[in-house]
Design a protein around this motif. Structure first.
Motif, PDB file in Angstrom:
ATOM      1  N   ALA A 277      13.961  40.840 -32.368  1.00  0.00           N
ATOM      2  CA  ALA A 277      13.519  40.729 -33.657  1.00  0.00           C
ATOM      3  C   ALA A 277      14.514  41.109 -35.026  1.00  0.00           C
ATOM      4  O   ALA A 277      14.513  40.564 -35.693  1.00  0.00           O
ATOM      5  CB  ALA A 277      12.215  41.740 -33.609  1.00  0.00           C
ATOM      6  N   GLU A 278      15.596  42.007 -34.370  1.00  0.00           N
ATOM      7  CA  GLU A 278      16.788  42.312 -35.384  1.00  0.00           C
ATOM      8  C   GLU A 278      17.552  41.439 -35.574  1.00  0.00           C
ATOM      9  O   GLU A 278      18.147  41.389 -36.583  1.00  0.00           O
ATOM     10  CB  GLU A 278      17.210  43.676 -35.144  1.00  0.00           C
ATOM     11  N   ALA A 279      17.544  40.512 -34.579  1.00  0.00           N
ATOM     12  CA  ALA A 279      18.782  39.595 -34.723  1.00  0.00           C
ATOM     13  C   ALA A 279      18.020  38.304 -35.506  1.00  0.00           C
ATOM     14  O   ALA A 279      18.938  37.214 -35.462  1.00  0.00           O
ATOM     15  CB  ALA A 279      19.114  39.134 -33.531  1.00  0.00           C
ATOM     16  N   THR A 280      16.858  38.184 -35.827  1.00  0.00           N
ATOM     17  CA  THR A 280      16.376  36.871 -36.442  1.00  0.00           C
ATOM     18  C   THR A 280      15.556  37.106 -37.683  1.00  0.00           C
ATOM     19  O   THR A 280      15.509  38.128 -38.114  1.00  0.00           O
ATOM     20  CB  THR A 280      15.069  36.221 -35.521  1.00  0.00           C
ATOM     21  N   THR A 281      15.615  35.935 -38.470  1.00  0.00           N
ATOM     22  CA  THR A 281      14.693  35.916 -39.717  1.00  0.00           C
ATOM     23  C   THR A 281      13.841  34.939 -39.808  1.00  0.00           C
ATOM     24  O   THR A 281      14.038  33.860 -39.119  1.00  0.00           O
ATOM     25  CB  THR A 281      15.692  35.748 -40.917  1.00  0.00           C
TER      26      THR A 281
ATOM     27  N   ARG B 180      20.358  35.197 -36.991  1.00  0.00           N
ATOM     28  CA  ARG B 180      21.197  35.544 -38.276  1.00  0.00           C
ATOM     29  C   ARG B 180      22.772  35.202 -37.804  1.00  0.00           C
ATOM     30  O   ARG B 180      23.458  34.852 -38.687  1.00  0.00           O
ATOM     31  CB  ARG B 180      20.944  37.043 -38.222  1.00  0.00           C
ATOM     32  N   ARG B 181      23.229  35.749 -36.587  1.00  0.00           N
ATOM     33  CA  ARG B 181      24.416  35.410 -36.446  1.00  0.00           C
ATOM     34  C   ARG B 181      24.711  34.100 -36.252  1.00  0.00           C
ATOM     35  O   ARG B 181      26.095  33.730 -36.509  1.00  0.00           O
ATOM     36  CB  ARG B 181      24.600  35.899 -34.778  1.00  0.00           C
ATOM     37  N   THR B 182      23.997  33.028 -36.195  1.00  0.00           N
ATOM     38  CA  THR B 182      24.357  31.799 -36.019  1.00  0.00           C
ATOM     39  C   THR B 182      24.148  31.221 -37.388  1.00  0.00           C
ATOM     40  O   THR B 182      25.117  30.286 -37.846  1.00  0.00           O
ATOM     41  CB  THR B 182      23.208  30.866 -34.992  1.00  0.00           C
TER      42      THR B 182
ATOM     43  N   VAL C 282      23.568  30.795 -46.043  1.00  0.00           N
ATOM     44  CA  VAL C 282      22.403  31.186 -45.764  1.00  0.00           C
ATOM     45  C   VAL C 282      21.950  32.713 -45.914  1.00  0.00           C
ATOM     46  O   VAL C 282      20.932  32.830 -46.435  1.00  0.00           O
ATOM     47  CB  VAL C 282      21.659  30.739 -44.595  1.00  0.00           C
ATOM     48  N   SER C 283      23.084  33.589 -45.769  1.00  0.00           N
ATOM     49  CA  SER C 283      22.762  34.974 -45.743  1.00  0.00           C
ATOM     50  C   SER C 283      22.497  35.230 -47.421  1.00  0.00           C
ATOM     51  O   SER C 283      21.756  36.028 -47.642  1.00  0.00           O
ATOM     52  CB  SER C 283      23.821  35.619 -45.372  1.00  0.00           C
ATOM     53  N   GLU C 284      22.941  34.251 -48.299  1.00  0.00           N
ATOM     54  CA  GLU C 284      22.582  34.825 -49.690  1.00  0.00           C
ATOM     55  C   GLU C 284      20.948  34.241 -49.986  1.00  0.00           C
ATOM     56  O   GLU C 284      20.394  34.770 -50.944  1.00  0.00           O
ATOM     57  CB  GLU C 284      23.393  33.649 -50.667  1.00  0.00           C
ATOM     58  N   LEU C 285      20.464  33.426 -49.428  1.00  0.00           N
ATOM     59  CA  LEU C 285      19.025  33.003 -49.288  1.00  0.00           C
ATOM     60  C   LEU C 285      18.251  34.099 -48.658  1.00  0.00           C
ATOM     61  O   LEU C 285      17.067  34.867 -49.267  1.00  0.00           O
ATOM     62  CB  LEU C 285      18.805  31.847 -48.966  1.00  0.00           C
ATOM     63  N   THR C 286      18.685  34.488 -47.598  1.00  0.00           N
ATOM     64  CA  THR C 286      17.723  35.382 -46.622  1.00  0.00           C
ATOM     65  C   THR C 286      17.907  37.002 -46.911  1.00  0.00           C
ATOM     66  O   THR C 286      17.142  37.841 -46.561  1.00  0.00           O
ATOM     67  CB  THR C 286      17.820  35.062 -45.073  1.00  0.00           C
ATOM     68  N   LYS C 287      19.137  37.069 -47.282  1.00  0.00           N
ATOM     69  CA  LYS C 287      19.553  38.643 -47.507  1.00  0.00           C
ATOM     70  C   LYS C 287      19.218  39.483 -46.548  1.00  0.00           C
ATOM     71  O   LYS C 287      19.107  40.657 -46.653  1.00  0.00           O
ATOM     72  CB  LYS C 287      18.730  39.171 -48.892  1.00  0.00           C
ATOM     73  N   GLY C 288      19.365  39.130 -45.252  1.00  0.00           N
ATOM     74  CA  GLY C 288      19.611  39.937 -44.006  1.00  0.00           C
ATOM     75  C   GLY C 288      17.946  40.344 -43.837  1.00  0.00           C
ATOM     76  O   GLY C 288      17.797  41.232 -42.880  1.00  0.00           O
ATOM     77  N   ALA C 289      17.015  39.899 -44.545  1.00  0.00           N
ATOM     78  CA  ALA C 289      15.645  40.235 -44.131  1.00  0.00           C
ATOM     79  C   ALA C 289      14.928  39.670 -42.932  1.00  0.00           C
ATOM     80  O   ALA C 289      15.481  38.805 -42.502  1.00  0.00           O
ATOM     81  CB  ALA C 289      14.663  39.799 -45.597  1.00  0.00           C
ATOM     82  N   ALA C 290      14.155  40.586 -42.391  1.00  0.00           N
ATOM     83  CA  ALA C 290      13.332  40.065 -41.369  1.00  0.00           C
ATOM     84  C   ALA C 290      12.346  38.558 -41.682  1.00  0.00           C
ATOM     85  O   ALA C 290      12.279  37.959 -40.703  1.00  0.00           O
ATOM     86  CB  ALA C 290      12.630  41.029 -40.377  1.00  0.00           C
TER      87      ALA C 290
END
Length: 107
Positions: free
Chosen positions: A3-7, A30-32, A92-100
């Motif tokens: 769960a920590e590795a996905t959004t 997230r890593r991908t 994509v990290s700008e869109l998701t901001k690392g959130a779950a």
């Protein structure tokens, strides 16, 4: 996949041709995905949601639309949950901001 590795990204698609919103959940590793451009994400969404988008457009218009009239990535604007526009070349990290869980819209 932990769960920590996905959004879980919920994208809402709504345009003048598709009046009834189409919502699709994408589970991103997230890593991908975090450094890929948002244009790749939009392409993946449109590929996965195309049948639902065409069905919603047919319902809205009362007839079967042409695919190119409904699904054109170049004409769409991607926004984050706060309504801020995200450019196609932004990661994509700008869109998701690392959130779950994240939300976005294509209009």
């Amino acid at each position: 996949m932990t769960a920590e590795a996905t959004t879980s990204l919920f994208i809402t698609y709504q345009t003048p041709v598709v009046l009834q919103p189409v919502v699709l959940k994408l589970t991103l590793q997230r890593r991908t995905w975090e450094q890929r451009p948002c244009s790749h994400l939009v392409d993946a969404f449109l590929k996965a949601a195309r049948p639902s988008i065409l069905k919603a457009a047919a319902f809205s218009q009362g007839r079967a639309p042409r695919v190119e009239d409904v699904v054109d990535a170049d004409e769409l604007v991607l926004t984050d949950a706060a309504g801020a526009t995200i450019t196609a070349d932004a990661p994509v990290s700008e869109l998701t901001k690392g959130a779950a869980v994240a939300r976005a819209a294509l209009r």
